[in-house]
Scaffold this motif. Structure first.
Motif, PDB file in Angstrom:
ATOM      1  N   UNK A   1      46.987  42.509  29.843  1.00 46.89           N
ATOM      2  CA  UNK A   1      47.470  42.880  30.704  1.00 46.89           C
ATOM      3  C   UNK A   1      47.620  41.702  31.664  1.00 46.89           C
ATOM      4  N   UNK A   2      48.335  41.922  32.894  1.00 50.77           N
ATOM      5  CA  UNK A   2      48.328  40.852  33.936  1.00 50.77           C
ATOM      6  C   UNK A   2      47.467  41.499  35.017  1.00 50.77           C
ATOM      7  N   UNK A   3      48.235  42.085  36.074  1.00 48.43           N
ATOM      8  CA  UNK A   3      47.476  42.626  37.327  1.00 48.43           C
ATOM      9  C   UNK A   3      47.600  44.207  37.280  1.00 48.43           C
TER      10      UNK A   3
ATOM     11  N   UNK B   1      36.694  42.196  36.217  1.00 46.54           N
ATOM     12  CA  UNK B   1      37.062  41.073  35.528  1.00 46.54           C
ATOM     13  C   UNK B   1      38.284  41.081  34.720  1.00 46.54           C
ATOM     14  N   UNK B   2      38.137  41.992  33.925  1.00 47.09           N
ATOM     15  CA  UNK B   2      39.505  42.045  32.990  1.00 47.09           C
ATOM     16  C   UNK B   2      40.525  42.114  33.632  1.00 47.09           C
ATOM     17  N   UNK B   3      40.849  43.008  34.648  1.00 45.30           N
ATOM     18  CA  UNK B   3      42.231  43.015  35.523  1.00 45.30           C
ATOM     19  C   UNK B   3      42.077  41.933  36.537  1.00 45.30           C
ATOM     20  N   UNK B   4      41.121  41.220  36.727  1.00 50.57           N
ATOM     21  CA  UNK B   4      41.267  40.109  37.551  1.00 50.57           C
ATOM     22  C   UNK B   4      41.238  40.616  39.125  1.00 50.57           C
ATOM     23  N   UNK B   5      40.625  41.551  39.337  1.00 51.65           N
ATOM     24  CA  UNK B   5      40.363  42.191  40.834  1.00 51.65           C
ATOM     25  C   UNK B   5      39.672  41.396  41.798  1.00 51.65           C
TER      26      UNK B   5
END
Length: 430
Positions: free
Chosen positions: A86-88, A294-298
């Motif tokens: 995924x992205x965000x 970390x996975x979704x870049x939050x």
């Protein structure tokens, strides 16, 4: 008949995030006496053998007996989409989460996923979880029924959304209130079930729905309330555009009666000073979801909030989180702590995954620790579960040096046994 479980034991006499690792106690040859689904005694193996000669003996050797893991924030309906590229956050919700959650209007499908999810938790040593369901009452019934069949203490609630979600995943302010109330009356306090009032997050609820759920919480103040807070910067900007009158993200809950000491606020990464102060003032719980963040870049959660006394729990956030394992979650929390300049000690990580999360969920009087009178939810950890872990643990000079390789490299193989209310749900070799 009473059962006496022997092995190494770990328990806590305080919060090691505040009091230091000395708040933990380790017995290299300890024991836990289980009777009538509760912990009846704890101490050294020799003392317990002498005091309870009639008890059945389960000897776990050099393995570590610990309270079961407590996962303070998860989405069981996302079990099937875990580890989806995924992205965000918003893209991920629209691409994976919402299409999958629409399937939970089917009671049979909801029951299938709920059973699979809870079995995955038990295999990974998690004995208590706080989960979001979907907007469908059937998804809540399925989850609580599956937990009841396994004897697990769980908390969950119907996720409420009346805007910014696809057709088929929206309710209304009135139906959110009425269905949540009916589910609460059906499940809260039934066996080991606790109902949680659950607005997904401000962008998917109108002010009218938030107000209705705030009123429901005021009428049922003994319940938990869970939602999301300040997970990503673009999400915060979206909240500002939807609630231009709000002082900040937290104010979108506070204004409608959704801020309180029994509130669980997932993520809470990008907090304003006022938000930090108000959350601390009311004694609310912040739920750290490191693999998801970390996975979704939050972003990177500030564990300094916990070391300064804030109530913080640890969670997988399945399936935005990329693992069902609280061991992997502890490892991610350690790595994020390093990036924030706060190297968490193994005692602090273990406390977060057990007693700390139970405390955040206001359940520490029942689960999360090896204490007399608490429910007998505990696990047995193999500190040499793989060759890589075994060779490192063999060099250890104390428990923490032996346990840390399992935190950083362990998985479900490290969980030799899982007990729920004293009943074996996973046994060595299973």
């Amino acid at each position: 008949m009473a059962q006496l479980h022997l092995g190494q034991t770990i328990r806590f006499y305080g919060d090691p995030l505040v009091d230091g690792p000395e708040a933990a106690r380790h017995d290299s040859r300890g024991g836990v006496l289980v009777q009538d689904r509760r912990i009846a005694a704890i101490g050294t193996a020799d003392d317990l053998r002498a005091a309870h000669p009639g008890a059945g003996i389960v000897d776990h050797g050099a393995r570590l007996i610990s309270a079961g893991f407590v996962d303070a924030h998860a989405h069981y309906p996302q079990t099937g989409i875990i580890a989806s590229w995924g992205k965000r956050l918003i893209d991920w919700l629209n691409t994976y989460t919402f299409p999958e959650e629409m399937r939970f209007d089917d009671p049979a499908y909801a029951a299938e996923v709920a059973g699979r999810y809870l079995d995955l938790l038990l295999a990974n040593g998690t004995t208590t979880v706080c989960s979001y369901c979907t907007i469908h009452p059937a998804s809540v019934d399925a989850f609580f029924a599956a937990a009841e069949a396994r004897g697990m203490r769980v908390a969950a609630g119907k996720t409420c959304m009346d805007r910014n979600a696809p057709e088929g995943l929206r309710d209304t302010a009135q139906t959110a209130h009425d269905q949540s109330k009916a589910l609460l009356e059906r499940w809260h306090g039934r066996g080991r079930a606790e109902y949680v009032i659950t607005p997904r997050f401000s962008p998917t609820s109108t002010p009218e729905q938030l107000e209705a759920l705030g009123a429901l919480w005021a009428e049922n103040s003994g319940c938990l309330m869970q939602t999301h807070l300040s997970e990503q910067l673009d999400e915060i900007a979206w909240v500002r555009s939807l609630f231009p009158q709000a002082r900040d993200y937290l104010d979108t809950y506070e204004a409608y009666g959704l801020l309180g000491e029994r509130g669980l606020y997932g993520h809470a990464i990008h907090l304003e000073p006022r938000e930090r102060d108000r959350l601390a003032e009311v004694g609310a719980s912040l739920i750290h979801c490191p693999t998801s963040n970390t996975f979704i870049g939050s972003g990177l959660f500030d564990m300094g909030l916990a070391t300064s006394g804030a109530r913080v729990g640890l969670a997988t956030d399945t399936g935005g989180g990329s693992s069902f394992s609280m061991l992997r979650t502890m490892a991610a929390a350690y790595e994020i702590g390093q990036l924030r300049g706060i190297p968490l000690h193994p005692a602090q990580l273990w406390w977060l995954a057990t007693e700390g999360s139970a405390r955040a969920m206001r359940m520490a009087d029942r689960v999360g620790g090896l204490e007399v009178g608490r429910e007998a939810d505990f696990i047995v950890i193999d500190l040499a579960s793989t060759p890589a872990i075994a060779q490192r643990a063999a060099r250890a000079h104390d428990l923490w040096e032996a346990l840390f390789p399992t935190i950083m490299m362990g998985d479900d193989r490290a969980v030799a046994a899982t007990y729920v209310a004293g009943k074996a749900m996973k046994t060595p070799g299973a």
